[in-house]
Design an enzyme around this catalytic site. Sequence first.
Site, PDB file in Angstrom:
ATOM      1  N   HIS A   1     -58.777 -88.555  -4.558  1.00  0.00           N
ATOM      2  CA  HIS A   1     -59.987 -88.705  -5.374  1.00  0.00           C
ATOM      3  C   HIS A   1     -59.663 -88.350  -6.830  1.00  0.00           C
ATOM      4  CE1 HIS A   1     -61.710 -87.428  -1.310  1.00  0.00           C
ATOM      5  NE2 HIS A   1     -62.223 -88.625  -1.482  1.00  0.00           N
TER       6      HIS A   1
ATOM      7  N   SER B   1     -56.213 -87.588   2.774  1.00  0.00           N
ATOM      8  CA  SER B   1     -57.505 -87.978   3.326  1.00  0.00           C
ATOM      9  C   SER B   1     -58.299 -86.720   3.635  1.00  0.00           C
ATOM     10  CB  SER B   1     -57.291 -88.782   4.620  1.00  0.00           C
ATOM     11  OG  SER B   1     -58.495 -88.826   5.370  1.00  0.00           O
TER      12      SER B   1
ATOM     13  N   GLN C   1     -72.316 -95.645   7.871  1.00  0.00           N
ATOM     14  CA  GLN C   1     -70.963 -96.165   8.102  1.00  0.00           C
ATOM     15  C   GLN C   1     -70.221 -95.444   9.223  1.00  0.00           C
ATOM     16  OE1 GLN C   1     -69.766 -95.117   3.963  1.00  0.00           O
ATOM     17  NE2 GLN C   1     -67.783 -94.646   4.861  1.00  0.00           N
TER      18      GLN C   1
HETATM   19  P1  AMP Z   1     -63.773 -91.171   0.698  1.00  0.00           P
HETATM   20  O1  AMP Z   1     -64.300 -89.906   0.096  1.00  0.00           O
HETATM   21  O2  AMP Z   1     -62.766 -90.971   1.770  1.00  0.00           O
HETATM   22  O3  AMP Z   1     -64.877 -92.130   1.071  1.00  0.00           O
HETATM   23  O4  AMP Z   1     -62.963 -91.897  -0.468  1.00  0.00           O
HETATM   24  C1  AMP Z   1     -63.555 -92.129  -1.730  1.00  0.00           C
HETATM   25  C2  AMP Z   1     -62.628 -93.012  -2.534  1.00  0.00           C
HETATM   26  O5  AMP Z   1     -61.373 -92.353  -2.695  1.00  0.00           O
HETATM   27  C3  AMP Z   1     -62.327 -94.353  -1.840  1.00  0.00           C
HETATM   28  O6  AMP Z   1     -62.278 -95.372  -2.829  1.00  0.00           O
HETATM   29  C4  AMP Z   1     -60.983 -94.106  -1.226  1.00  0.00           C
HETATM   30  O7  AMP Z   1     -60.223 -95.282  -1.043  1.00  0.00           O
HETATM   31  C5  AMP Z   1     -60.341 -93.212  -2.269  1.00  0.00           C
HETATM   32  N1  AMP Z   1     -59.239 -92.444  -1.687  1.00  0.00           N
HETATM   33  C6  AMP Z   1     -59.305 -91.612  -0.598  1.00  0.00           C
HETATM   34  N2  AMP Z   1     -58.073 -91.122  -0.318  1.00  0.00           N
HETATM   35  C7  AMP Z   1     -57.212 -91.671  -1.206  1.00  0.00           C
HETATM   36  C8  AMP Z   1     -55.808 -91.572  -1.441  1.00  0.00           C
HETATM   37  N3  AMP Z   1     -55.021 -90.821  -0.677  1.00  0.00           N
HETATM   38  N4  AMP Z   1     -55.276 -92.278  -2.459  1.00  0.00           N
HETATM   39  C9  AMP Z   1     -56.053 -93.068  -3.239  1.00  0.00           C
HETATM   40  N5  AMP Z   1     -57.382 -93.191  -3.088  1.00  0.00           N
HETATM   41  C10 AMP Z   1     -57.965 -92.510  -2.089  1.00  0.00           C
END
Ligand code: AMP
Length: 250
Positions: free
Chosen positions: A34, A182, A58
């Site tokens: 993020h 993640s 989702q």
């Molecule tokens: P999330 O909070 O998991 O829904 O992710 C929010 C945003 O952060 C989304 O656009 C994800 O693709 C991006 N994101 C999450 N993990 C990563 C990562 N390791 N590298 C790049 N972008 C990420």
Amino acid sequence: MKIFKTLAEFQDFRKSLTGTVGFVPTMGALHEGHGELLRKSSAENNHTILSIFVNPTQFNDPSDLAKYPRTLETDSQLAIHYGATALWTPNEKELYPDGYRFRVTENDFSLKLCGAHRPGHFDGVLSVVLKLLQIARPHNSYFGEKDYQQLLLIQQMASAFFLDSKIIPVPTVRAADGLALSSRNQRLTVQQRELAPKIYQTLTNAKSALEAQEQLTAAGFRVDYVEDHFNRRFAAAFLGEVRLIDNVQI
Ligand code: AMP
């Protein structure tokens, strides 16, 4: 950094902004992945809005939703550190005044890969992203390649519905051992965390998707899929209850 919890306050704030607005929608439990999106946004825009919303529509698995990490206190500190100028934490009632009677459905690519294993997942993702973009009206929005299928579907939705926001991809940020960062990694046990980088290694080194699937299964993963599409290899696999996804260029 300003913090907004209600829609009305956030909309007033948005109206007051002049200059370019970058937007980074997330579900929180922030990490360096993020962070990269936020840094890119703050380098490219006058303002960077971070949203944190664990979007119920989702999640096809209620226990995954219940166990999703929620770390708002730490997240606000990190948000400042990564350069966000505003944090918006919408709530479900305000984002879904219709109770999710209206939704965005894509009828082709969203049914493959993760969509084949998580019914309704991408309807939920696309619906919430459309709502967030309509409210935040960013010039630029940042999405990670870690969720590559999601990124493509959002780009295609933006084009299909003539959205004004530019959808900007950001490469996957990985731990030193290759594991894609993640929020769900927090839920891995020590042993599972040691095994987890094998997804990336196997996707990169196997000669075919089938070979990668066999190697991951032999290593102890419960594999949802490994598939090649347009020069990328995609995988989703469980370690215990935790579902990990990754993709690499091939
Ligand atoms: P999330 O909070 O998991 O829904 O992710 C929010 C945003 O952060 C989304 O656009 C994800 O693709 C991006 N994101 C999450 N993990 C990563 C990562 N390791 N590298 C790049 N972008 C990420």
